[in-house]
Write an enzyme that holds these catalytic residues in place. Structure first.
Site, PDB file in Angstrom:
ATOM      1  N   ASP B  16       1.171  -1.168   0.088  1.00 52.51           N
ATOM      2  CA  ASP B  16      -0.160   0.060  -0.198  1.00 52.51           C
ATOM      3  C   ASP B  16       0.726   1.561  -0.365  1.00 52.51           C
ATOM      4  O   ASP B  16       0.350   2.395  -0.719  1.00 52.51           O
ATOM      5  CB  ASP B  16      -1.043   0.359   1.361  1.00 52.51           C
ATOM      6  CG  ASP B  16      -1.528   0.997   1.169  1.00 52.51           C
ATOM      7  OD1 ASP B  16      -1.748   1.220   0.707  1.00 52.51           O
ATOM      8  OD2 ASP B  16      -3.225   0.504   1.756  1.00 52.51           O
ATOM      9  N   HIS B  19       2.242   3.124  -3.155  1.00 53.96           N
ATOM     10  CA  HIS B  19       1.321   4.175  -3.326  1.00 53.96           C
ATOM     11  C   HIS B  19       1.971   5.662  -2.940  1.00 53.96           C
ATOM     12  O   HIS B  19       2.459   6.564  -3.924  1.00 53.96           O
ATOM     13  CB  HIS B  19      -0.312   4.153  -3.156  1.00 53.96           C
ATOM     14  CG  HIS B  19      -0.946   3.769  -3.555  1.00 53.96           C
ATOM     15  ND1 HIS B  19      -1.351   3.321  -4.947  1.00 53.96           N
ATOM     16  CD2 HIS B  19      -1.562   1.775  -3.165  1.00 53.96           C
ATOM     17  CE1 HIS B  19      -2.301   2.073  -5.805  1.00 53.96           C
ATOM     18  NE2 HIS B  19      -2.300   2.166  -3.991  1.00 53.96           N
ATOM     19  N   HIS B 196      -8.980  -4.076   7.534  1.00 54.41           N
ATOM     20  CA  HIS B 196      -7.637  -3.458   7.028  1.00 54.41           C
ATOM     21  C   HIS B 196      -8.358  -1.628   7.003  1.00 54.41           C
ATOM     22  O   HIS B 196      -9.644  -1.524   5.890  1.00 54.41           O
ATOM     23  CB  HIS B 196      -7.515  -2.762   4.940  1.00 54.41           C
ATOM     24  CG  HIS B 196      -6.713  -2.884   4.916  1.00 54.41           C
ATOM     25  ND1 HIS B 196      -5.160  -3.284   4.160  1.00 54.41           N
ATOM     26  CD2 HIS B 196      -6.552  -1.629   3.125  1.00 54.41           C
ATOM     27  CE1 HIS B 196      -4.815  -1.554   3.172  1.00 54.41           C
ATOM     28  NE2 HIS B 196      -5.333  -1.107   2.773  1.00 54.41           N
ATOM     29  N   HIS B 198      -8.081   2.939   6.181  1.00 54.68           N
ATOM     30  CA  HIS B 198      -7.106   4.277   5.826  1.00 54.68           C
ATOM     31  C   HIS B 198      -7.594   5.461   6.740  1.00 54.68           C
ATOM     32  O   HIS B 198      -8.362   5.200   7.141  1.00 54.68           O
ATOM     33  CB  HIS B 198      -7.907   4.563   4.420  1.00 54.68           C
ATOM     34  CG  HIS B 198      -6.201   3.445   3.491  1.00 54.68           C
ATOM     35  ND1 HIS B 198      -5.687   3.927   3.659  1.00 54.68           N
ATOM     36  CD2 HIS B 198      -6.986   1.864   2.849  1.00 54.68           C
ATOM     37  CE1 HIS B 198      -5.405   3.161   2.564  1.00 54.68           C
ATOM     38  NE2 HIS B 198      -6.019   2.307   2.111  1.00 54.68           N
ATOM     39  N   TYR B 287     -12.773   6.520  -4.236  1.00 55.00           N
ATOM     40  CA  TYR B 287     -11.402   6.250  -4.731  1.00 55.00           C
ATOM     41  C   TYR B 287     -10.879   7.330  -4.980  1.00 55.00           C
ATOM     42  O   TYR B 287     -11.062   8.236  -5.416  1.00 55.00           O
ATOM     43  CB  TYR B 287     -11.112   5.421  -6.544  1.00 55.00           C
ATOM     44  CG  TYR B 287     -11.827   3.732  -6.856  1.00 55.00           C
ATOM     45  CD1 TYR B 287     -11.291   2.982  -6.613  1.00 55.00           C
ATOM     46  CD2 TYR B 287     -13.618   3.698  -7.072  1.00 55.00           C
ATOM     47  CE1 TYR B 287     -12.114   2.044  -6.312  1.00 55.00           C
ATOM     48  CE2 TYR B 287     -13.667   2.705  -6.759  1.00 55.00           C
ATOM     49  CZ  TYR B 287     -13.571   1.358  -6.350  1.00 55.00           C
ATOM     50  OH  TYR B 287     -13.554   0.159  -6.674  1.00 55.00           O
TER      51      TYR B 287
END
Lengths: 347, 347
Positions: B16, B19, B196, B198, B287
């Protein structure tokens, strides 16, 4: 979840955030930020040295600009937001408070260690006499058990405070601990309950939501996380989250995002992240002012500064007991090597 | 709170986090970081392009280094940690998976949009045939109701997955939503449940604790928050928090703090903070790849890109429907001005 009241946010970037800019705020910066916060309709904006009125000193860090000038600047551009000042009895004085009220501060937040509410009596009473909205601010709230906090909150209520805050100064509380504290004082007092978080364990927002769930209606935030340690609950993110939860704050989210991005980010000396130091402070649950002392002692005794800080946290050492830092370092060194000599002697 | 099992952490900074470094990882960097993570006894280390095996492309961003070389480098220095790979059917292939297994990857995480678990069947079955521990990864889990997620998790279990993850790809979930999702799939399936997060809404840690409270035992973290958007649950902070809660991870906290401070912080291109863009993505629940498109459309139609993104979130637009972005911009412009002309025509 049901929510009884609107949440009222106090923006602390111009006070707690003063630590993050080494107390170098200028009149121009405070004017620009306060004006934008006022336009975004933030209810309260706190403006003082990071350690409150009178904090500018060699011990706590000298302010670039006299805080009274900064308060005046914020008052001058705020026709909606009320300007708040922080005062720690022993650092700030009744005279400081009177001067702040005279130049337009409308809220006084009287802060004491979580077990020392009694030293706030005179200051809370004076603030009320001055016609200010008054907050009792129980710092380092992770260091006392729930019953003790309830007792201290009741004291502050008895002095006339309109609100009592649970303050997680070290960013050390976990959500369940926040819930227990807020729930208990909500049951014990009839005035507003507030919560002030730090993000050292990445839990500022999670803890803030836990506090709101238990009935806290006054919440502190700092735009762009501009506060001591790893910063506070990030105000613009909090407003977005509360909006998503259907809780009204009356604050203009886009304006707040813009002042964060276009103004506040530009004056930050370093980004507000969780690094080794801020994580250690939150994990150990100690004052950030211990960090430098612990690092010096660690070097002298060849031990890990983290071990010192964790031990200080276990022993519940508070400000004023800095002498203990060297003692703890010596003990750890002895435990490690069988002798307690500073490393300069043993090499 | 009671906790049934030990929590097993998967470190995603080398996937991840790809990115966050524009997919520019070198063999040397991956070797250094994986070696340190292995020494800190992290159970699983995920290594691939940010969009999984085969992600290196003009569309998703070209990797500086062939990901198979990075996987090999991580495998070479990990005698404790198992190396995991992410695969999105449609981006990565069965052949990629076989190659990863051949060079030593021990875990396959097969990721689909939250409503499209059925496209993972062949990949999960192949991973199991290859002897890999296999995870079903339900991305954008904020976009589907609980019942739908339960149905999809059951599908992944039926294909042979050892674990199913709720993945908050946009950092849009609130703690109560996490609780509801984890609770429901825990009741519906008998395999491990993972989470998971963010950090776009500053809730990565709060949501992770909520997931653990409901029985999730597999948790993703990224050291120094090195992940897409505002990053993930910060691993070293999570380990400290779990330790404070009495939950064992078997991980060496100090070693993890040191690799964060001394290694990972040095290769970060920019600090992982919550800025206007990452906050908008979490608030809108879209997104991150929509951001640039929305900004272009906003400029063309003289509307605020945030309004576009929020509208896209409301309409539950997913990857592949990027054409909708211009349509939404045109509609917003029309609503605002009464005409839907691009601004270049109206000036």
């Amino acid at each position: 979840m049901t929510f009884e009241k609107e949440i009222k946010i106090t923006e602390v970037a111009l006070r707690d955030g003063s630590h993050a800019v080494s107390h170098q705020y200028t009149v121009e910066q405070v004017t620009t930020i306060a004006k934008a916060l006022n336009e975004a309709r933030i209810p309260y904006i706190e403006v003082t040295h990071g350690d409150g009125l009178g904090g500018s000193s060699l011990q706590y860090g000298l302010s670039k600009t006299d805080e009274m000038k900064l308060i005046e600047a914020a008052v001058a551009v705020s026709d909606f937001s009320k300007i708040a000042v922080l005062l720690l009895p022993g650092i700030g004085t009744i005279e400081d408070l009177k001067q702040a009220a005279k130049i337009g501060a409308k809220m006084a937040r009287i802060a004491t260690h979580v077990t020392e509410a009694d030293i706030a009596k005179q200051h809370i009473e004076t603030a009320k006499d001055l016609g200010m909205e008054t907050v009792g601010f129980l710092m380092m709230s992770h260091m006392a058990p729930v019953e003790k906090i309830v007792e201290q909150a009741k004291l502050m209520e008895s002095y006339g405070a309109d609100t009592v805050y649970i303050v997680d100064s070290a960013g050390a509380l976990l959500p369940d601990q926040v819930r227990a504290r807020i729930k208990a004082i909500r049951q014990a007092i009839s005035i507003n309950v507030g919560f002030h978080a730090h993000n050292n364990l990445s839990l500022a927002m999670g803890n803030t939501l836990a506090a709101i769930e238990e009935g806290a209606t006054r919440i502190d935030g700092s735009i762009r996380c501009l506060g001591a340690g790893a910063g506070n609950t990030q105000t613009e993110v909090l407003v977005a989250v509360l909006d998503r939860m259907g809780i009204q704050t009356g604050i203009d989210l886009y304006k707040l995002m813009d002042v964060s991005e276009d103004v506040v980010s530009q004056i930050l000396q370093k980004p507000q992240i969780i690094n080794r130091d801020s994580l250690t402070l939150g994990y150990a649950g100690v004052y950030s002012s211990f960090l430098l002392h612990a690092k010096r002692a660690a070097e002298k005794f060849s031990v890990d500064s983290r071990d010192i800080l964790i031990e200080l946290g276990k022993r519940k050492i508070v400000g004023g007991q800095e002498d203990m830092i060297v003692d703890v370092a010596a003990e750890l060194s002895k435990k490690k090597s069988g002798s307690a000599c500073p490393s300069t002697y043993t090499t």
